[in-house]
Write a protein that holds these residues in place. Sequence first.
Motif, PDB file in Angstrom:
ATOM      1  N   GLY A  74      -5.323   6.495  -6.411  1.00 22.62           N
ATOM      2  CA  GLY A  74      -5.466   7.787  -7.055  1.00 22.62           C
ATOM      3  C   GLY A  74      -6.887   8.305  -7.113  1.00 22.62           C
ATOM      4  N   GLU A  75      -7.775   7.770  -6.297  1.00 27.24           N
ATOM      5  CA  GLU A  75      -9.172   8.222  -6.291  1.00 27.24           C
ATOM      6  C   GLU A  75      -9.352   9.407  -5.343  1.00 27.24           C
ATOM      7  OE1 GLU A  75     -11.498   7.514  -8.166  1.00 27.24           O
ATOM      8  OE2 GLU A  75     -11.042   5.573  -9.076  1.00 27.24           O
ATOM      9  N   VAL A  76     -10.312  10.270  -5.674  1.00 22.31           N
ATOM     10  CA  VAL A  76     -10.571  11.439  -4.827  1.00 22.31           C
ATOM     11  C   VAL A  76     -11.430  11.075  -3.623  1.00 22.31           C
ATOM     12  CG1 VAL A  76     -10.268  13.105  -6.667  1.00 22.31           C
ATOM     13  CG2 VAL A  76     -12.541  12.105  -6.290  1.00 22.31           C
ATOM     14  N   ARG A  77     -12.097   9.936  -3.679  1.00 20.04           N
ATOM     15  CA  ARG A  77     -12.909   9.467  -2.537  1.00 20.04           C
ATOM     16  C   ARG A  77     -12.426   8.073  -2.150  1.00 20.04           C
ATOM     17  NH1 ARG A  77     -19.275   9.185  -3.378  1.00 20.04           N
ATOM     18  NH2 ARG A  77     -18.901  11.401  -3.870  1.00 20.04           N
ATOM     19  N   ARG A  78     -12.135   7.876  -0.859  1.00 16.81           N
ATOM     20  CA  ARG A  78     -11.567   6.607  -0.427  1.00 16.81           C
ATOM     21  C   ARG A  78     -12.502   5.433  -0.724  1.00 16.81           C
ATOM     22  NH1 ARG A  78      -7.201   5.242   1.726  1.00 16.81           N
ATOM     23  NH2 ARG A  78      -6.708   7.445   1.887  1.00 16.81           N
ATOM     24  N   THR A 131     -16.669   2.512   4.345  1.00 17.04           N
ATOM     25  CA  THR A 131     -15.685   1.513   3.948  1.00 17.04           C
ATOM     26  C   THR A 131     -15.909   0.204   4.697  1.00 17.04           C
ATOM     27  OG1 THR A 131     -14.005   3.148   3.340  1.00 17.04           O
ATOM     28  CG2 THR A 131     -13.210   0.968   3.975  1.00 17.04           C
ATOM     29  N   VAL A 132     -16.245   0.270   5.972  1.00 16.71           N
ATOM     30  CA  VAL A 132     -16.515  -0.941   6.750  1.00 16.71           C
ATOM     31  C   VAL A 132     -17.695  -1.696   6.149  1.00 16.71           C
ATOM     32  CG1 VAL A 132     -17.049  -1.884   9.026  1.00 16.71           C
ATOM     33  CG2 VAL A 132     -15.605   0.147   8.834  1.00 16.71           C
ATOM     34  N   GLU A 133     -18.715  -0.981   5.727  1.00 17.76           N
ATOM     35  CA  GLU A 133     -19.894  -1.616   5.111  1.00 17.76           C
ATOM     36  C   GLU A 133     -19.477  -2.368   3.847  1.00 17.76           C
ATOM     37  OE1 GLU A 133     -22.763  -1.940   6.359  1.00 17.76           O
ATOM     38  OE2 GLU A 133     -23.010  -0.324   7.825  1.00 17.76           O
ATOM     39  N   LEU A 134     -18.594  -1.764   3.039  1.00 20.04           N
ATOM     40  CA  LEU A 134     -18.123  -2.424   1.829  1.00 20.04           C
ATOM     41  C   LEU A 134     -17.331  -3.689   2.159  1.00 20.04           C
ATOM     42  CD1 LEU A 134     -17.009   0.651  -0.313  1.00 20.04           C
ATOM     43  CD2 LEU A 134     -18.725  -1.043  -0.979  1.00 20.04           C
ATOM     44  N   LEU A 135     -16.477  -3.603   3.191  1.00 18.55           N
ATOM     45  CA  LEU A 135     -15.681  -4.756   3.589  1.00 18.55           C
ATOM     46  C   LEU A 135     -16.574  -5.913   4.022  1.00 18.55           C
ATOM     47  CD1 LEU A 135     -12.858  -2.969   5.633  1.00 18.55           C
ATOM     48  CD2 LEU A 135     -12.775  -3.750   3.266  1.00 18.55           C
ATOM     49  N   SER A 166      -5.186   0.137   3.803  1.00 13.22           N
ATOM     50  CA  SER A 166      -5.589   1.473   3.377  1.00 13.22           C
ATOM     51  C   SER A 166      -4.508   2.466   3.790  1.00 13.22           C
ATOM     52  CB  SER A 166      -6.923   1.859   4.041  1.00 13.22           C
ATOM     53  OG  SER A 166      -7.237   3.212   3.794  1.00 13.22           O
ATOM     54  N   ASP A 167      -4.089   3.331   2.868  1.00 12.62           N
ATOM     55  CA  ASP A 167      -2.956   4.211   3.182  1.00 12.62           C
ATOM     56  C   ASP A 167      -3.302   5.310   4.186  1.00 12.62           C
ATOM     57  OD1 ASP A 167      -4.459   5.911   1.575  1.00 12.62           O
ATOM     58  OD2 ASP A 167      -2.859   6.332   0.136  1.00 12.62           O
ATOM     59  N   ALA A 168      -4.589   5.524   4.439  1.00 16.92           N
ATOM     60  CA  ALA A 168      -5.006   6.495   5.465  1.00 16.92           C
ATOM     61  C   ALA A 168      -6.291   5.991   6.112  1.00 16.92           C
ATOM     62  CB  ALA A 168      -5.199   7.877   4.858  1.00 16.92           C
ATOM     63  N   PHE A 169      -6.740   6.686   7.154  1.00 14.27           N
ATOM     64  CA  PHE A 169      -7.932   6.209   7.869  1.00 14.27           C
ATOM     65  C   PHE A 169      -9.167   6.254   6.972  1.00 14.27           C
ATOM     66  CE2 PHE A 169      -7.540  10.758   9.211  1.00 14.27           C
ATOM     67  CZ  PHE A 169      -8.691  11.249   8.616  1.00 14.27           C
ATOM     68  N   PHE A 170     -10.205   5.498   7.368  1.00 14.55           N
ATOM     69  CA  PHE A 170     -11.453   5.493   6.606  1.00 14.55           C
ATOM     70  C   PHE A 170     -12.642   5.559   7.556  1.00 14.55           C
ATOM     71  CE2 PHE A 170      -9.815   1.067   6.813  1.00 14.55           C
ATOM     72  CZ  PHE A 170     -10.787   0.485   7.615  1.00 14.55           C
ATOM     73  N   CYS A 199       0.825  -1.205   0.000  1.00 11.17           N
ATOM     74  CA  CYS A 199       0.000   0.000   0.000  1.00 11.17           C
ATOM     75  C   CYS A 199       0.860   1.257   0.000  1.00 11.17           C
ATOM     76  CB  CYS A 199      -0.930  -0.017   1.216  1.00 11.17           C
ATOM     77  SG  CYS A 199      -2.307   1.133   1.091  1.00 11.17           S
ATOM     78  N   LYS A 200       2.036   1.164   0.582  1.00  6.46           N
ATOM     79  CA  LYS A 200       2.960   2.299   0.614  1.00  6.46           C
ATOM     80  C   LYS A 200       3.410   2.690  -0.795  1.00  6.46           C
ATOM     81  CE  LYS A 200       7.210   3.714   2.948  1.00  6.46           C
ATOM     82  NZ  LYS A 200       8.533   3.236   3.261  1.00  6.46           N
ATOM     83  N   CYS A 201       3.261   1.781  -1.747  1.00  2.00           N
ATOM     84  CA  CYS A 201       3.722   2.023  -3.115  1.00  2.00           C
ATOM     85  C   CYS A 201       2.665   2.661  -4.012  1.00  2.00           C
ATOM     86  CB  CYS A 201       4.158   0.702  -3.747  1.00  2.00           C
ATOM     87  SG  CYS A 201       5.486  -0.148  -2.867  1.00  2.00           S
ATOM     88  N   VAL A 202       1.405   2.682  -3.586  1.00  2.00           N
ATOM     89  CA  VAL A 202       0.346   3.147  -4.494  1.00  2.00           C
ATOM     90  C   VAL A 202      -0.004   4.603  -4.238  1.00  2.00           C
ATOM     91  CG1 VAL A 202      -0.598   0.809  -4.595  1.00  2.00           C
ATOM     92  CG2 VAL A 202      -1.614   2.467  -3.031  1.00  2.00           C
ATOM     93  N   SER A 203      -0.617   5.228  -5.231  1.00  2.00           N
ATOM     94  CA  SER A 203      -1.012   6.632  -5.117  1.00  2.00           C
ATOM     95  C   SER A 203      -2.243   6.776  -4.236  1.00  2.00           C
ATOM     96  CB  SER A 203      -1.325   7.210  -6.495  1.00  2.00           C
ATOM     97  OG  SER A 203      -0.175   7.236  -7.305  1.00  2.00           O
ATOM     98  N   SER A 204      -2.270   7.851  -3.472  1.00  2.00           N
ATOM     99  CA  SER A 204      -3.419   8.124  -2.598  1.00  2.00           C
ATOM    100  C   SER A 204      -4.576   8.704  -3.430  1.00  2.00           C
ATOM    101  CB  SER A 204      -3.031   9.143  -1.539  1.00  2.00           C
ATOM    102  OG  SER A 204      -1.941   8.665  -0.792  1.00  2.00           O
ATOM    103  N   ASN A 205      -5.818   8.477  -3.019  1.00  2.00           N
ATOM    104  CA  ASN A 205      -6.219   7.532  -1.991  1.00  2.00           C
ATOM    105  C   ASN A 205      -5.912   6.113  -2.460  1.00  2.00           C
ATOM    106  OD1 ASN A 205      -7.357   9.161   0.129  1.00  2.00           O
ATOM    107  ND2 ASN A 205      -9.060   9.629  -1.256  1.00  2.00           N
ATOM    108  N   GLY A 206      -5.268   5.319  -1.600  1.00  2.00           N
ATOM    109  CA  GLY A 206      -4.816   4.012  -2.022  1.00  2.00           C
ATOM    110  C   GLY A 206      -5.370   2.888  -1.173  1.00  2.00           C
ATOM    111  N   ILE A 207      -5.798   1.831  -1.864  1.00  2.00           N
ATOM    112  CA  ILE A 207      -6.304   0.618  -1.212  1.00  2.00           C
ATOM    113  C   ILE A 207      -5.665  -0.585  -1.893  1.00  2.00           C
ATOM    114  CG2 ILE A 207      -8.331  -0.852  -0.813  1.00  2.00           C
ATOM    115  CD1 ILE A 207      -8.420   1.632   0.888  1.00  2.00           C
ATOM    116  N   VAL A 208      -5.216  -1.537  -1.097  1.00  2.00           N
ATOM    117  CA  VAL A 208      -4.639  -2.770  -1.646  1.00  2.00           C
ATOM    118  C   VAL A 208      -5.316  -3.966  -0.998  1.00  2.00           C
ATOM    119  CG1 VAL A 208      -2.556  -4.168  -1.814  1.00  2.00           C
ATOM    120  CG2 VAL A 208      -2.403  -1.712  -2.145  1.00  2.00           C
TER     121      VAL A 208
END
Length: 508
Positions: free
Chosen positions: A429-433, A463-467, A455-459, A407-416
Amino acid sequence: MSKRALVSVYDKEGIVDFSKKLVDLGWEIISTGGTYKLLKNNEINAIEIDEVTGFKEILEGRVKTLNPKIHGGILFKRDDENHVNTVKENNIESIDMVVNNLYPFENVLNNEDSTHEDLIENIDIGGPSMIRAAAKNYRDVLIVTDISDYDKVVEYLKNKNDSIEFKLNLAKKAFNYTAYYDALISNYFNEYTKEEFPDRLTMTFNKKTNLRYGENPHQKAVLYENVIKEKDKIEIKQLHGKELSYNNYGDMHNALRYIKEFQEPAVVAIKHMNPCGIGIGKDINEAYRKAYESDTVSIFGGVVVFNREVTKEIANSINKYFLEIVIAPSYGKEAFEILTSKKNIRLIEVPKLKEYKEKTTEYKETVNGILFEEKDKILFFDDLNLVTERKPTFEELEELKFAWKACKCVSSNGIVITKNGGTVGIGQGEVRRSWAVEEALQRAEGKLEGAIMASDAFFFEDTVELLAKYGIKAVIQPGGSIKDEKVIELANKYGIAIVFTGVRHFRH
């Protein structure tokens, strides 16, 4: 009266031949120290500097050209009556050309045995002063600092062409030279005093090559190479394929950054500066398979970097589709023969990839300047915070650590999304996490059983609902949101384990 050239060079390549040609054209030569001795030994009639100044060099050569007889002869304006009268009154004769190159500070800097005192003694004082004086007065004085210009200057003098453009180009080159030289010294002093962010920042680069074009075909581009100590340079060899493009260099830089996150056998596939697949394994073949299977479509036309030798098995796979670049510490003999059967693929070898160390700082352009920062070297702090009722298993925790590196390698907003040491879905690289989460989950569809997310930053709760919807049971993220408690509460409801790192990894 014949014109006079002051010739004083550290690098004496070509200087005897050049000086002979000047004498043949009627020029008088003034010279110093070792240059003077060399010219005299080659039967060139030169005047020693102290005959002009009337003052012997002192302080072990620290002072020899710093004299009004020298700088007055260089700097006076030939078309200014006051200047002309002043030099006449002071018995100062004209100096119409300065030929000079400087003490080899860069070479001494690259010698691991050099001491601080060695470097101090190789800071040229008189040379830059003469060069700057002549370049300032370029309309009347030729300044020659580049050995490759010797023949051009001779032709210019033979043709008696008083071209201001020619003189101006020599002056421009001279000022670039002294600025570069001073920047080397200032950077050394910053390093010596451990000053990371000086009040005045100087940067030194050498032009390495013109590129065919820039990011797009209508843009011009050039590669400049950073001036760093030889021991800190990473050797990069192009073994096969056409020349690298502007975009290739950008991808290669990111590839080397990403692969250094992993010590075990690892492969990173890149497209347009971002990873499209990352894999680790017990060997490089397994790591490659995972990286490739992450996104078998996007890898086409991309860049793949390996931290172990490329094998025959991998080469056979790569030859079935098109790659721009392969980067590796080495290539097996059979693998190399297979890969070179395609003429367009570029093969890059980085023999000491394991020892490759990035600079500790980085920068990017902004309005009216640059932004300068420490590189993001921390992965996470020593203690991971297991914040939910359900704790990750040992296997999940190991997977989460791998995902966090990816995840440290991807552009923000980043999810792996990862599984068994390989990425299965990347959203970046999305504007919405939540969009990045959706993107990653959709790309991982069919591979989600047992997968985890980073996730490269908090959510937030969306996001929890999607998970929960997609069955993700373990997540790693920085934490630090005012909504963390609600996120944890919802995760507990769905039986999702969340790990906080306390470190955010934005990459813009």
